[in-house]
Design a protein around this motif. Structure first.
Motif, PDB file in Angstrom:
ATOM      1  N   UNK A 251      -2.129 -17.335 -18.847  1.00 43.24           N
ATOM      2  CA  UNK A 251      -1.524 -16.285 -19.499  1.00 43.24           C
ATOM      3  C   UNK A 251      -0.495 -15.331 -19.312  1.00 43.24           C
ATOM      4  N   UNK A 252      -1.090 -14.477 -18.740  1.00 44.40           N
ATOM      5  CA  UNK A 252      -0.445 -13.690 -17.994  1.00 44.40           C
ATOM      6  C   UNK A 252       0.571 -13.511 -16.768  1.00 44.40           C
ATOM      7  N   UNK A 253       0.571 -14.807 -16.335  1.00 45.51           N
ATOM      8  CA  UNK A 253       1.775 -15.078 -15.674  1.00 45.51           C
ATOM      9  C   UNK A 253       2.817 -15.439 -16.161  1.00 45.51           C
ATOM     10  N   UNK A 254       2.123 -16.719 -17.498  1.00 45.52           N
ATOM     11  CA  UNK A 254       3.468 -17.021 -18.344  1.00 45.52           C
ATOM     12  C   UNK A 254       4.394 -16.285 -18.923  1.00 45.52           C
ATOM     13  N   UNK A 255       3.854 -14.954 -19.334  1.00 41.98           N
ATOM     14  CA  UNK A 255       3.830 -13.900 -20.049  1.00 41.98           C
ATOM     15  C   UNK A 255       5.457 -13.045 -18.663  1.00 41.98           C
ATOM     16  N   UNK A 256       4.124 -12.676 -17.927  1.00 43.99           N
ATOM     17  CA  UNK A 256       5.092 -10.927 -16.551  1.00 43.99           C
ATOM     18  C   UNK A 256       5.248 -12.610 -15.721  1.00 43.99           C
ATOM     19  N   UNK A 257       4.804 -12.688 -15.136  1.00 45.61           N
ATOM     20  CA  UNK A 257       5.537 -14.226 -14.184  1.00 45.61           C
ATOM     21  C   UNK A 257       4.321 -13.332 -13.016  1.00 45.61           C
ATOM     22  N   UNK A 258       4.084 -14.320 -11.674  1.00 45.73           N
ATOM     23  CA  UNK A 258       2.909 -13.983 -10.693  1.00 45.73           C
ATOM     24  C   UNK A 258       3.129 -13.331  -9.758  1.00 45.73           C
ATOM     25  N   UNK A 259       4.254 -13.033  -9.329  1.00 41.86           N
ATOM     26  CA  UNK A 259       4.280 -11.195  -9.116  1.00 41.86           C
ATOM     27  C   UNK A 259       3.887 -10.611  -9.121  1.00 41.86           C
ATOM     28  N   UNK A 260       3.749 -10.123 -10.888  1.00 39.17           N
ATOM     29  CA  UNK A 260       3.457  -8.575 -11.642  1.00 39.17           C
ATOM     30  C   UNK A 260       1.624  -8.828 -11.368  1.00 39.17           C
ATOM     31  N   UNK A 261       1.626  -9.867 -11.402  1.00 39.98           N
ATOM     32  CA  UNK A 261       0.243 -10.103 -11.192  1.00 39.98           C
ATOM     33  C   UNK A 261      -0.225  -9.946 -10.254  1.00 39.98           C
ATOM     34  N   UNK A 262       0.431 -10.516  -9.172  1.00 40.38           N
ATOM     35  CA  UNK A 262      -0.810  -9.926  -7.975  1.00 40.38           C
ATOM     36  C   UNK A 262      -0.155  -8.420  -7.954  1.00 40.38           C
ATOM     37  N   UNK A 263       0.347  -7.813  -8.538  1.00 45.88           N
ATOM     38  CA  UNK A 263       0.882  -6.333  -7.144  1.00 45.88           C
ATOM     39  C   UNK A 263       0.105  -5.670  -8.100  1.00 45.88           C
ATOM     40  N   UNK A 264      -0.389  -6.147  -9.358  1.00 47.33           N
ATOM     41  CA  UNK A 264      -1.279  -5.566 -10.398  1.00 47.33           C
ATOM     42  C   UNK A 264      -2.502  -5.670  -9.888  1.00 47.33           C
ATOM     43  N   UNK A 265      -2.900  -6.130  -9.470  1.00 47.97           N
ATOM     44  CA  UNK A 265      -4.890  -6.365  -9.062  1.00 47.97           C
ATOM     45  C   UNK A 265      -4.793  -5.763  -7.217  1.00 47.97           C
ATOM     46  N   UNK A 266      -3.817  -5.725  -6.532  1.00 44.84           N
ATOM     47  CA  UNK A 266      -3.562  -5.561  -5.100  1.00 44.84           C
ATOM     48  C   UNK A 266      -3.436  -3.934  -5.563  1.00 44.84           C
ATOM     49  N   UNK A 267      -2.599  -3.309  -6.145  1.00 43.74           N
ATOM     50  CA  UNK A 267      -2.468  -2.053  -5.965  1.00 43.74           C
ATOM     51  C   UNK A 267      -3.667  -1.701  -6.894  1.00 43.74           C
TER      52      UNK A 267
ATOM     53  N   UNK B  23      11.163  -8.100   3.018  1.00 42.22           N
ATOM     54  CA  UNK B  23       9.986  -8.349   4.202  1.00 42.22           C
ATOM     55  C   UNK B  23       8.494  -7.413   4.132  1.00 42.22           C
ATOM     56  N   UNK B  24       9.063  -6.247   3.410  1.00 38.87           N
ATOM     57  CA  UNK B  24       7.465  -5.845   3.896  1.00 38.87           C
ATOM     58  C   UNK B  24       6.652  -5.964   2.141  1.00 38.87           C
ATOM     59  N   UNK B  25       7.816  -5.859   1.632  1.00 38.63           N
ATOM     60  CA  UNK B  25       6.959  -6.942  -0.050  1.00 38.63           C
ATOM     61  C   UNK B  25       6.176  -7.973  -0.278  1.00 38.63           C
ATOM     62  N   UNK B  26       7.543  -8.934   0.068  1.00 40.66           N
ATOM     63  CA  UNK B  26       7.367 -10.561   0.173  1.00 40.66           C
ATOM     64  C   UNK B  26       5.949 -10.905   0.281  1.00 40.66           C
ATOM     65  N   UNK B  27       4.532 -10.555   1.123  1.00 40.63           N
ATOM     66  CA  UNK B  27       3.141 -11.396   1.195  1.00 40.63           C
ATOM     67  C   UNK B  27       2.441 -10.356  -0.486  1.00 40.63           C
ATOM     68  N   UNK B  28       3.174  -9.477  -0.946  1.00 45.63           N
ATOM     69  CA  UNK B  28       3.250  -9.063  -1.788  1.00 45.63           C
ATOM     70  C   UNK B  28       3.184  -9.638  -3.575  1.00 45.63           C
ATOM     71  N   UNK B  29       4.387  -9.797  -3.308  1.00 45.10           N
ATOM     72  CA  UNK B  29       5.181 -10.541  -4.387  1.00 45.10           C
ATOM     73  C   UNK B  29       5.893 -11.215  -3.431  1.00 45.10           C
ATOM     74  N   UNK B  30       5.913 -12.237  -3.605  1.00 47.42           N
ATOM     75  CA  UNK B  30       6.710 -13.855  -2.943  1.00 47.42           C
ATOM     76  C   UNK B  30       7.902 -14.381  -3.232  1.00 47.42           C
ATOM     77  N   UNK B  31       7.857 -14.625  -4.541  1.00 51.82           N
ATOM     78  CA  UNK B  31       8.054 -15.337  -5.253  1.00 51.82           C
ATOM     79  C   UNK B  31      10.074 -14.128  -5.810  1.00 51.82           C
ATOM     80  N   UNK B  32       9.824 -13.013  -6.186  1.00 48.97           N
ATOM     81  CA  UNK B  32      11.373 -12.461  -6.482  1.00 48.97           C
ATOM     82  C   UNK B  32      11.816 -11.824  -5.358  1.00 48.97           C
ATOM     83  N   UNK B  33      11.136 -11.726  -3.614  1.00 55.18           N
ATOM     84  CA  UNK B  33      11.307 -11.405  -2.811  1.00 55.18           C
ATOM     85  C   UNK B  33      12.198 -12.882  -1.837  1.00 55.18           C
ATOM     86  N   UNK B  34      11.771 -13.742  -2.374  1.00 54.87           N
ATOM     87  CA  UNK B  34      12.182 -15.212  -1.752  1.00 54.87           C
ATOM     88  C   UNK B  34      13.543 -15.377  -2.437  1.00 54.87           C
ATOM     89  N   UNK B  35      13.783 -15.541  -3.644  1.00 58.99           N
ATOM     90  CA  UNK B  35      14.348 -15.418  -4.926  1.00 58.99           C
ATOM     91  C   UNK B  35      15.521 -15.157  -4.056  1.00 58.99           C
TER      92      UNK B  35
END
Length: 883
Positions: A538-554, A682-694
């Motif tokens: 539900x979080x991914x659907x609303x905010x995107x996977x990158x936002x969830x991932x970055x929130x979890x790791x920070x 490049x530095x942010x890609x492991x953390x937020x892979x989708x937006x950085x690739x796009x």
């Protein structure tokens, strides 16, 4: 030029497309490669019929960050995924399905039941795989394994046989955790301990041929039916005269001995304990030491058996009520006290677990535990954080033999065969054609299956083809990192270590990275009963996977629990949006031709040198943090650099150049903007892979995918201390000027003179070179640099930075008449607020009857309004004196 980046950041526009692109191009794939160093992570296998929860999201995000980073850093990085057959959980679901059709699994028969179980697995088994893909995990799906795969099943069988042949697996009667509902032995990992408001029953046991008695206390009075002794400490003066005598077991009237054993704690309770070897693990050990009878008084369904006399056939809790009632009536019950204690429940069905003696298959743990303990103490692998090594050591030093047989049909069946004619036990890879003892062909296979942990203990090497000596096994084993929760250190980690050492001759991993739990915003564990679980999808659907991932790791540090706050997810999405907009700005200001590094070097300004130096140092720091598994620190540093230094400062600094007439300066700014943006992605890609690739796919001069791009390397020649010092000083000065303007309530459009007072020649030079920045970033109409403050009016507002004072004349800042008018209105407003709040607080009815937190809130408001009023009056006085 590549196509324009979308105006608005919307992860739904590209996350699924990007993942499909990666997968179809086999960017996650890893194979033995002599030209590269291997880096291996084995995914802790989730239950095959499970669903993604926030713990999975955190654990897999950490793994994905590590694998993406190492892949970019030049390693042949394998992240091998898979699922666990989850014997108890899956069987329970399949049994429920069969029961809904009006049948039992016994009526269906083993073969038909297993068909149903495989159908269930096929139907629900892909859920978590697809959910993990939405999170962006870059594991090698071509190597996905399942613990009931043919290859893994072969490995399990081979390990059982080898351990049996070495005398490390045996069959015997020992205490195990028994679930009366699931009707199987369960492992410690499947026992959930819950605090319970129980009772402690104090019962007197009469001493034979005496008026004396011994008082014992128990939380399970029904087990007294199986008592075979009472134990006291040999040094306990209270009972020394009774050692060797007998007591009469109440209700049962059986004579049992009073024995001495150093296990008994003299300080706990009465110092005397009832010994029930068939229903308590500690009593079982005492029973072995004293050669006591093992009297089992309970059946597999937790009902009292034929050894329970008049209580036979009663459920354990029904029996408890009757026994307590009879004890009271016959004068044996001294007292009942409330007693809070932890009670084990079956993790799957929540039934209270019964410790019970049972004939099961066990692994002798001491010969396997010693090498596993030695490997850790010799530093062959480590825990991050180190403190979790103590749990590992403690468990291995106090290890008990491991019950590996389960009374289930779903799982790896024991490769054990019995002769019906002579009871011979045969362990073999295939069913023997004849009994090895009596030559009978009346042979059947043990119906039990193996504990799920038995197969998952082999995960680091069975997944790579063991027992075959495959190229993958030789290249990728031992693995580099295991990422797991602290709750299964001794259930899983320990078993993988001793299994790796025993069967591979080497540790299974070099690092064990421990992640904590994701708790709710109040710090509570997420659970169905509390209804506080948060669905990652539900979080991914609303905010995107990158936002969830970055929130979890920070929000994460190794080994520590973290709290989930929706505001932090929104903040992470805002960060992604900031990066998106900054990237759009860069792209919109690029020309078809980007100048070379050599050409750009000729015309670089100090801010260009500064941002290149900063991204160079951030690369070094982030890489060092990641090497220490400080992923949260690395992510926070990247966040601060990208948001503040690149977006808020550098882009604003170069805007006048981009809009100016100097083509060389303009082209250099474009080059630096793009170069630094590439390193950021490049530095942010492991953390937020989708937006950085796009974004990467839209940048000029970027061949291929970002996932395969080279990780940035720190370069000493790009380090520029002088530029960092100069720009840092200018930034600090600008911040102070902005604070002055905010305090004076100056409109952003109004420019004002700024006077710097300093005798430091270096700072004078920095200020002189930074004139354009003060005009651009601090709305300075004029810059004056002087040695002293003579002639500066006393009413000028000021601030202090390193070896320098900053002044802004008051008349430069405000229209005094208009400001007095504004402040008079503010004064009138605050007088009204203070009158209202004072009225409330002087009302005794309100103060005495309103909830304390409401009253306290009003007191805080009064304090705030009074502070605001004091500042307004002070400012009014200063302005009126100026007129």
């Amino acid at each position: 030029m590549k196509k324009e980046l979308a105006k608005k950041y919307n992860p739904k526009d590209f996350e699924e497309r990007i993942y499909k692109y990666w997968n179809e191009n086999e960017y996650f794939k890893a194979d033995p490669n002599d030209e590269k160093e291997p880096f291996t992570i084995m995914m802790p296998p989730p239950n095959v019929t499970g669903n993604l929860h926030m713990g999975h999201a955190l654990n897999n995000t950490i793994q994905d960050i590590l694998i993406r980073w190492k892949r970019m850093d030049g390693y042949e990085a394998l992240w091998l995924p898979g699922t666990d057959h989850a014997s108890i959980s899956t069987e329970a679901k399949v049994v429920a399905k069969i029961r809904s059709k009006g049948k039992t699994k016994e009526e269906l028969g083993r073969e038909k039941f297993l068909e149903e179980a495989w159908d269930w697995t096929e139907e629900y088994g892909g859920n978590i795989r697809n959910q993990l893909k939405k999170l962006g995990v870059s594991c090698d799906w071509s190597k996905e394994r399942f613990t009931l795969d043919e290859g893994l099943s072969k490995a399990v069988e081979e390990v059982f046989i080898r351990l049996y042949e070495k005398g490390l697996i045996y069959r015997g009667n020992r205490i195990i955790n028994w679930c009366p509902s699931c009707r199987t032995a369960i492992s410690d990992a499947e026992v959930e301990h819950k605090d319970s408001n129980g009772k402690l029953w104090h019962i007197k046991y009469p001493v034979k041929d005496s008026d004396d008695f011994i008082t014992i206390a128990t939380t399970r009075p029904e087990t007294m039916l199986g008592d075979v002794a009472v134990a006291v400490h040999p040094e306990d003066e209270r009972y020394r005269h009774l050692i060797g005598k007998k007591v009469i077991l109440p209700l049962v009237n059986r004579e049992i001995p009073i024995i001495e054993d150093e296990y008994v704690d003299m300080e706990f309770g009465t110092g005397a304990v009832k010994i029930t070897p068939a229903h308590d693990p500690n009593d079982f050990e005492i029973g072995l030491r004293h050669n006591l009878e093992q009297l089992k008084i309970m059946d597999d369904d937790a009902k009292i058996n034929e050894n329970g006399g008049k209580y036979s056939g009663l459920d354990r809790y029904e029996a408890r009520k009757e026994i307590v009632k009879d004890l009271k009536e016959q004068g044996y019950l001294i007292e009942i006290e409330d007693h809070d204690h932890s009670v084990g429940h079956c993790e799957r069905c929540s039934t209270v677990v019964e410790p019970i003696i049972s004939k099961q298959w066990f692994v002798k743990m001491k010969p396997l535990a010693e090498p596993a303990l030695k490997a850790y103490k010799e530093g062959k692998f480590r825990f991050i954080p180190e403190r979790f090594g103590k749990i590992y050591v403690h468990w291995l030093e106090n290890i008990r033999d491991w019950c590996i047989s389960r009374q289930l049909w779903w799982g790896h069946r024991l490769p054990v065969y019995y002769c019906k004619d002579c009871d011979e036990v045969m362990v073999a890879r295939e069913m023997p054609k004849a009994c090895t003892k009596c030559d009978s062909n009346n042979i059947y296979q043990d119906p039990d299956t193996l504990d799920t942990w038995f197969s998952s203990a082999l995960w680091p090497f069975s997944t790579l083809g063991w027992p075959e000596d495959t190229e993958e096994l030789k290249y990728f084993y031992p693995t580099d990192v295991l990422v797991t929760g602290y709750d299964i250190i001794f259930f899983w980690v320990v078993r993988m270590v001793f299994s790796g050492l025993e069967h591979m001759g080497d540790i299974p991993f070099k690092n064990v990275l421990i992640n904590g739990l994701v708790r709710d915003s109040q710090g509570r564990k997420m659970s169905k009963s509390l209804g506080n679980g948060i669905d990652p999808l539900e979080i991914i659907d609303k905010y995107g996977a990158d936002a969830l991932r970055f929130m979890l790791v920070t929000g994460n540090t190794p080994g520590n629990d973290m709290r989930f706050h929706m505001e932090r997810v929104e903040a992470s999405r805002n960060f992604a949006n900031k990066l998106w907009n900054a990237s759009r700005f860069v792209l919109m200001n690029l020309e078809d031709d980007i100048v070379s590094e050599e050409e750009a070097q000729k015309y670089m300004e100090e801010e260009d040198k500064w941002i290149i130096s900063r991204v160079n140092n951030i690369t070094k720091e982030a890489t060092e943090n990641m090497n220490k598994f400080e992923l949260g620190i690395a992510a926070q540093k990247l966040y601060d650099f990208i948001w503040s230094e690149y977006c808020d400062w550098y882009i604003e600094m170069v805007k006048p150049r981009l809009y100016g007439e100097d083509e060389n300066s303009k082209n250099t700014a474009r080059y630096v903007l793009l170069t630094v943006l590439k390193d950021i992605l490049k530095l942010l890609h492991p953390f937020m892979p989708f937006i950085t690739e796009e974004i990467w796919q839209h940048l000029p001069n970027t061949d291929g995918s970002l996932i395969k791009a080279k990780w940035p390397q720190y370069q000493e020649e790009h380090n520029n201390d002088k530029a960092e010092r100069e720009i840092s000083f200018i930034m600090e000065a600008v911040k102070n000027i902005r604070n002055i303007r905010a305090e004076a309530n100056v409109a952003p459009s109004k420019k004002a003179k700024v006077i710097f007072v300093t005798t430091d020649e270096e700072i004078k030079s920095i200020l002189d070179n930074g004139r354009n920045h003060f005009a651009n970033l601090a709305a300075a109409s004029d810059i004056e640099i002087r040695d002293n403050k003579e002639g500066i009016g006393e009413d000028a507002m000021s601030a202090v930075v390193e070896a320098c004072e900053i002044y802004m004349p008051l008349e430069e800042l405000v229209d005094i008449e208009k400001e007095i008018e504004r402040l008079e209105k503010e004064k009138e407003r605050l007088e009204g607020e203070l009158k209202r709040v004072n009225g409330k607080l002087s009302n005794e009815g309100f103060v005495n009857k309103a909830p304390e937190h409401i009253v306290e809130k009003e007191r805080e408001k009064k304090k705030m309004y009074q502070e605001m009023m004091d500042k307004v009056l002070e400012r009014l006085e200063a302005l009126k004196s100026k007129k």
